[in-house]
Design a protein around this motif. Structure first.
Motif, PDB file in Angstrom:
ATOM      1  N   LYS A  90      12.263  -2.057  -0.381  1.00 54.69           N
ATOM      2  CA  LYS A  90      13.348  -1.001  -0.885  1.00 54.69           C
ATOM      3  C   LYS A  90      13.410  -1.259  -2.307  1.00 54.69           C
ATOM      4  N   ALA A  91      13.309  -2.245  -2.866  1.00 55.35           N
ATOM      5  CA  ALA A  91      13.427  -2.471  -4.564  1.00 55.35           C
ATOM      6  C   ALA A  91      12.240  -1.714  -5.074  1.00 55.35           C
ATOM      7  N   GLN A  92      11.169  -1.976  -4.536  1.00 54.87           N
ATOM      8  CA  GLN A  92       9.949  -1.193  -5.121  1.00 54.87           C
ATOM      9  C   GLN A  92       9.995   0.319  -5.196  1.00 54.87           C
ATOM     10  N   ALA A  93      10.691   0.737  -3.622  1.00 61.87           N
ATOM     11  CA  ALA A  93      10.751   2.207  -3.650  1.00 61.87           C
ATOM     12  C   ALA A  93      11.782   2.809  -4.738  1.00 61.87           C
ATOM     13  N   GLU A  94      12.815   1.964  -4.955  1.00 65.47           N
ATOM     14  CA  GLU A  94      13.816   2.525  -5.654  1.00 65.47           C
ATOM     15  C   GLU A  94      13.527   2.227  -7.231  1.00 65.47           C
ATOM     16  N   SER A  95      12.618   1.239  -7.866  1.00 63.54           N
ATOM     17  CA  SER A  95      12.202   0.966  -9.111  1.00 63.54           C
ATOM     18  C   SER A  95      10.995   1.737  -9.279  1.00 63.54           C
ATOM     19  N   GLN A  96      10.007   1.847  -8.295  1.00 66.32           N
ATOM     20  CA  GLN A  96       8.825   2.753  -8.618  1.00 66.32           C
ATOM     21  C   GLN A  96       8.433   3.698  -7.611  1.00 66.32           C
ATOM     22  N   PRO A  97       9.294   4.533  -7.244  1.00 66.26           N
ATOM     23  CA  PRO A  97       9.078   5.444  -6.043  1.00 66.26           C
ATOM     24  C   PRO A  97       7.743   6.273  -5.960  1.00 66.26           C
ATOM     25  N   ASP A  98       7.256   6.529  -7.111  1.00 57.26           N
ATOM     26  CA  ASP A  98       5.956   7.457  -7.124  1.00 57.26           C
ATOM     27  C   ASP A  98       4.839   6.721  -7.421  1.00 57.26           C
ATOM     28  N   LYS A  99       5.111   5.228  -7.370  1.00 58.73           N
ATOM     29  CA  LYS A  99       3.802   4.465  -7.534  1.00 58.73           C
ATOM     30  C   LYS A  99       3.070   4.367  -5.981  1.00 58.73           C
ATOM     31  N   SER A 100       1.487   4.201  -6.155  1.00 63.07           N
ATOM     32  CA  SER A 100       0.911   4.118  -4.833  1.00 63.07           C
ATOM     33  C   SER A 100       1.235   2.842  -4.179  1.00 63.07           C
ATOM     34  N   PHE A 101       1.330   2.799  -2.776  1.00 59.83           N
ATOM     35  CA  PHE A 101       1.551   1.727  -1.891  1.00 59.83           C
ATOM     36  C   PHE A 101       0.206   1.313  -0.916  1.00 59.83           C
ATOM     37  N   LEU A 102      -0.109   2.457  -0.478  1.00 61.52           N
ATOM     38  CA  LEU A 102      -1.100   2.263   0.475  1.00 61.52           C
ATOM     39  C   LEU A 102      -2.053   3.301   0.387  1.00 61.52           C
ATOM     40  N   PHE A 103      -3.536   2.796   0.604  1.00 64.22           N
ATOM     41  CA  PHE A 103      -4.432   3.903   0.369  1.00 64.22           C
ATOM     42  C   PHE A 103      -5.124   3.647   1.466  1.00 64.22           C
ATOM     43  N   SER A 104      -5.838   4.741   1.773  1.00 66.02           N
ATOM     44  CA  SER A 104      -6.950   5.004   2.970  1.00 66.02           C
ATOM     45  C   SER A 104      -8.202   5.956   2.938  1.00 66.02           C
ATOM     46  N   ARG A 105      -9.160   5.545   3.268  1.00 68.40           N
ATOM     47  CA  ARG A 105     -10.214   6.683   3.101  1.00 68.40           C
ATOM     48  C   ARG A 105      -9.948   8.067   3.837  1.00 68.40           C
ATOM     49  N   ASN A 106      -9.370   7.804   4.901  1.00 67.76           N
ATOM     50  CA  ASN A 106      -9.211   9.282   5.770  1.00 67.76           C
ATOM     51  C   ASN A 106      -7.800   9.951   5.611  1.00 67.76           C
ATOM     52  N   CYS A 107      -6.924   9.314   4.861  1.00 64.52           N
ATOM     53  CA  CYS A 107      -5.791   9.970   4.550  1.00 64.52           C
ATOM     54  C   CYS A 107      -5.340   9.984   3.134  1.00 64.52           C
ATOM     55  N   GLU A 108      -4.320  10.694   2.866  1.00 64.15           N
ATOM     56  CA  GLU A 108      -3.856  10.554   1.480  1.00 64.15           C
ATOM     57  C   GLU A 108      -2.959   9.374   1.074  1.00 64.15           C
ATOM     58  N   SER A 109      -3.187   8.809  -0.016  1.00 61.87           N
ATOM     59  CA  SER A 109      -2.176   7.447  -0.182  1.00 61.87           C
ATOM     60  C   SER A 109      -0.575   7.699   0.100  1.00 61.87           C
ATOM     61  N   LEU A 110       0.046   6.679   0.182  1.00 62.92           N
ATOM     62  CA  LEU A 110       1.563   6.584   0.519  1.00 62.92           C
ATOM     63  C   LEU A 110       2.027   6.220  -0.862  1.00 62.92           C
ATOM     64  N   THR A 111       3.047   6.747  -1.381  1.00 60.97           N
ATOM     65  CA  THR A 111       3.945   5.992  -2.575  1.00 60.97           C
ATOM     66  C   THR A 111       4.896   5.054  -1.900  1.00 60.97           C
ATOM     67  N   TYR A 112       5.398   4.161  -2.682  1.00 57.60           N
ATOM     68  CA  TYR A 112       6.425   3.061  -2.181  1.00 57.60           C
ATOM     69  C   TYR A 112       7.763   3.937  -1.521  1.00 57.60           C
ATOM     70  N   ALA A 113       8.054   5.019  -2.086  1.00 59.76           N
ATOM     71  CA  ALA A 113       9.267   5.682  -1.497  1.00 59.76           C
ATOM     72  C   ALA A 113       8.902   6.382  -0.382  1.00 59.76           C
ATOM     73  N   GLN A 114       7.532   6.966  -0.093  1.00 57.24           N
ATOM     74  CA  GLN A 114       7.364   7.563   1.165  1.00 57.24           C
ATOM     75  C   GLN A 114       7.166   6.347   2.219  1.00 57.24           C
ATOM     76  N   ALA A 115       6.398   5.149   2.001  1.00 55.09           N
ATOM     77  CA  ALA A 115       6.135   4.079   3.003  1.00 55.09           C
ATOM     78  C   ALA A 115       7.710   3.654   3.338  1.00 55.09           C
ATOM     79  N   TYR A 116       8.601   3.536   2.311  1.00 56.40           N
ATOM     80  CA  TYR A 116       9.863   2.959   2.703  1.00 56.40           C
ATOM     81  C   TYR A 116      10.599   3.845   3.797  1.00 56.40           C
ATOM     82  N   GLU A 117      10.492   5.094   3.495  1.00 50.68           N
ATOM     83  CA  GLU A 117      11.040   6.089   4.273  1.00 50.68           C
ATOM     84  C   GLU A 117      10.434   6.163   5.602  1.00 50.68           C
ATOM     85  N   HIS A 118       9.063   6.128   5.712  1.00 48.29           N
ATOM     86  CA  HIS A 118       8.480   5.836   7.073  1.00 48.29           C
ATOM     87  C   HIS A 118       8.960   4.522   7.867  1.00 48.29           C
TER      88      HIS A 118
END
Length: 93
Positions: A24-52
């Motif tokens: 949550k702290a990362q999602a609030e302080s760096q919401p658009d920074k990449s959090f999770l990468f995958s070869r088969n799908c788009e990367s997720l940001t901290y904000a997107q990952a926290y929301e999921h």
């Protein structure tokens, strides 16, 4: 009913540095920074990952999953598996 979120300011004990609070702290302080990468799908940001994870944790909580419950996960190694694991840790703490 959503599970209870405790902020780092409210929690001074061992859960202050929980996975949920740290994500949550990362999602609030760096919401658009990449959090999770995958070869088969788009990367997720901290904000997107926290929301999921928050949504998945709410579903798990609504199904009766609580701290100290045993939950088995049989899933392939995918970004979704990582998010599911994080959601479980959010409910468990």
């Amino acid at each position: 009913k959503p599970h209870k979120t405790v902020t780092m300011e409210q929690e001074k004990g061992p859960h202050a540095l929980s996975v949920e609070n740290l994500l949550k702290a990362q999602a609030e302080s760096q919401p658009d920074k990449s959090f999770l990468f995958s070869r088969n799908c788009e990367s997720l940001t901290y904000a997107q990952a926290y929301e999921h994870c928050q949504k998945a944790a709410d579903v798990l909580y609504s199904l009766g999953i609580r701290a100290n419950d045993r939950v088995a996960m049989i899933m392939p190694t995918t970004p979704e598996t990582k998010l599911a694991f994080l959601a479980l840790t959010m409910v468990a703490t």
